[in-house]
Design a protein around this motif. Structure first.
Motif, short mmCIF file in Angstrom:
data_model
loop_
_atom_site.label_atom_id
_atom_site.label_comp_id
_atom_site.label_asym_id
_atom_site.label_seq_id
_atom_site.Cartn_x
_atom_site.Cartn_y
_atom_site.Cartn_z
N THR A 45 -14.37 25.19 -29.64
CA THR A 45 -15.34 26.25 -29.95
C THR A 45 -15.62 27.05 -28.68
N GLU A 46 -16.00 28.29 -28.88
CA GLU A 46 -16.28 29.14 -27.71
C GLU A 46 -17.48 28.65 -26.91
N ARG A 49 -16.26 25.83 -24.80
CA ARG A 49 -15.41 26.28 -23.69
C ARG A 49 -16.25 26.91 -22.58
N ARG A 242 -12.01 37.03 -17.98
CA ARG A 242 -12.05 36.46 -19.34
C ARG A 242 -13.27 37.00 -20.09
N ARG A 246 -13.22 39.38 -23.57
CA ARG A 246 -13.79 38.89 -24.82
C ARG A 246 -15.03 39.67 -25.25
N TYR A 464 -24.95 32.83 -28.76
CA TYR A 464 -24.50 32.05 -29.90
C TYR A 464 -25.64 31.29 -30.56
#
Length: 465
Positions: A45-46, A49, A242, A246, A464
């Protein structure tokens, strides 16, 4: 035997309990295996990570700070030893050598004066012996676990009282007008030449070797710190790229702050250590090397003066290896050659007028000394000792004696040594100061950088929730 039956399950089927795994209950995995499994699950899962990335970034920044603190603390300690311990010990060892050689020169000069020994000559001898004794005590207290140095200090402490005893016997006998005094003085000079001065030379070499070891330790490159710093910056750059790919956001304030903190530490480390290396290199090449050459030259001049005096005292009683020449006259010639070579080298190493002028003045004094010595020697070889004596030690009618030339040489070399010592201290202190604050600063910035990296990742995680 009783027969048991199972009750039928609803619908007519018989309920059968699930069969356990063969071989007993399920085996529990190791803590390491469970940790790996959790990481693997988190990495799917993000948010998971991101947590891993944040932990790795913080760990790398903290590792960079810790390695920098460790390596720079070691370099600062070595540089501080150069300035405050090993170089002063090396200088003290050279002073011991110089004081002993000067005491031997003063004792022979006083002997030549006979019962009219000048008070200043006697005071110079006593001052030299006192200075050598004090420096030996200081060296014994500060030399640490250096066995070679301790061995030479013990030998000097044992032989110095024997030497002073012989000098007092020579002095007392000479005042009585007995020729035996010359024999005592020659024996004392032999003790100085074969026991005391070689031990002092070995002590000086041992302390100088330790000084050069501290130099090398202080100047060695902090490769681990530089490598860890570059790795931390590379990881932070990757994490920001990164994040941009994203989220399409150019900057993450936390990661930018962590990168800035790490970059400041890396630049501070590189620039500070480069300046420190330069300062220590200057201290060694322009200071310590000149000091070594000048100390050797000054000792050669002192030994030459003692040999010149002993040439008059021995009156040919001691022959050189060829069994023809006067030993002390041969020694004088050899020591003057060493003095000439040392002055030429010192003149080449001097990098400013304040360093060159006293060396040039000493070289001129040596030329004059040789001329006056040759004249005195010629008078002595003619058998006119009474006229040769004042040409060597001087009196109211012979102020232009070889002793006056020696005094000029010795005073000039003392001035040159003092100048080079200042140059060494200035350069070495500058090298040490270049590392000032780096240990504390790198530790603080590493903590700030790690916290900023965690905050930056935490900002992304909040999206999130």
């Amino acid at each position: 035997m009783a027969i048991t039956t199972r009750a039928p399950a609803p619908g007519g089927a018989v309920a059968v309990p699930p069969a356990g795994p063969p071989g007993g209950p399920p085996r529990r995995g190791t803590a390491w295996a469970e940790g790996v499994e959790r990481l693997r699950a988190a990495a799917t899962t993000e948010p998971g990570r991101l947590r891993i990335i944040g932990a790795v970034l913080a760990a790398l920044v903290l590792l960079f700070g810790a390695v920098t603190v460790w390596e720079i603390s070691d370099r600062v300690g070595a540089a501080d030893d150069v300035v405050g311990r090993s170089q002063p010990l090396s200088a003290d060892a050279a002073s011991i050598y110089r004081s002993l050689a000067d005491a031997d020169t003063a004792s022979s000069s006083g002997f030549l004066a006979g019962g009219d020994e000048p008070r200043e000559v006697r005071q110079r001898y006593e001052k030299d012996i006192s200075n050598a004794s004090k420096l030996l005590v200081s060296a014994a207290a500060n030399t640490g676990a250096n066995e070679d140095s301790r061995r030479q200090i013990a030998l000097l402490g044992e032989q110095l009282p024997r030497y002073t005893g012989l000098i007092e016997q020579a002095r007392a006998t000479n005042k009585q007008g007995l020729p035996l005094g010359g024999a005592y003085l020659r024996y004392a000079n032999e003790q100085m030449s074969t026991q005391l001065l070689p031990a002092a030379q070995r002590l000086y070499e041992a302390e100088t070797d330790r000084l050069y070891t501290d130099y090398d330790d202080a100047r060695s490159l902090p490769l681990a710190s530089l490598g860890t710093g570059l790795l931390a910056l590379a990881a932070l750059a990757w994490a920001q790229r990164r994040n941009y790919l994203r989220t399409n956001r150019v900057f993450n304030h936390g990661l930018v702050a962590a990168t800035a903190a790490s970059l400041v530490v890396l630049m501070w480390l590189a620039v500070g250590h480069t300046v420190a290396r330069s300062g220590l290199a200057e201290a060694r090449s322009d200071g310590q090397e000149s000091l070594k050459v000048l100390n050797d030259a000054r000792i050669a001049s002192l030994q030459a003066r003692a040999s010149e005096n002993l040439t008059l005292i021995a009156r040919g009683a001691v022959l050189a290896a060829d069994n023809k020449s006067d030993k002390y006259d041969v020694d004088f010639t050899n020591e003057m050659k060493e003095l000439d070579a040392g002055l030429a080298t010192a003149l080449g190493l001097a990098d400013d007028s304040s360093g060159r002028e006293p060396v040039a003045r000493a070289a001129d004094g040596v030329k004059q000394w040789k001329q006056r010595h040759a004249a005195a020697r010629e008078t002595d070889l003619r058998g006119d000792y009474q006229d040769a004596l004042p040409q060597v030690i001087g009196d109211k009618d012979h102020k232009d004696s070889s002793g006056a030339s020696f005094d000029t040489v010795d005073a000039s070399l003392e001035q040159a040594v003092a100048h080079e010592q200042k140059e060494f201290t200035r350069a070495a202190r500058g090298g040490l100061d270049a590392l000032g604050g780096l240990v504390t600063g790198s530790a603080v910035l590493a903590v700030v950088g790690a916290a900023a990296a965690l905050l930056g990742i935490g900002r992304r995680l909040s999206e999130y929730r």
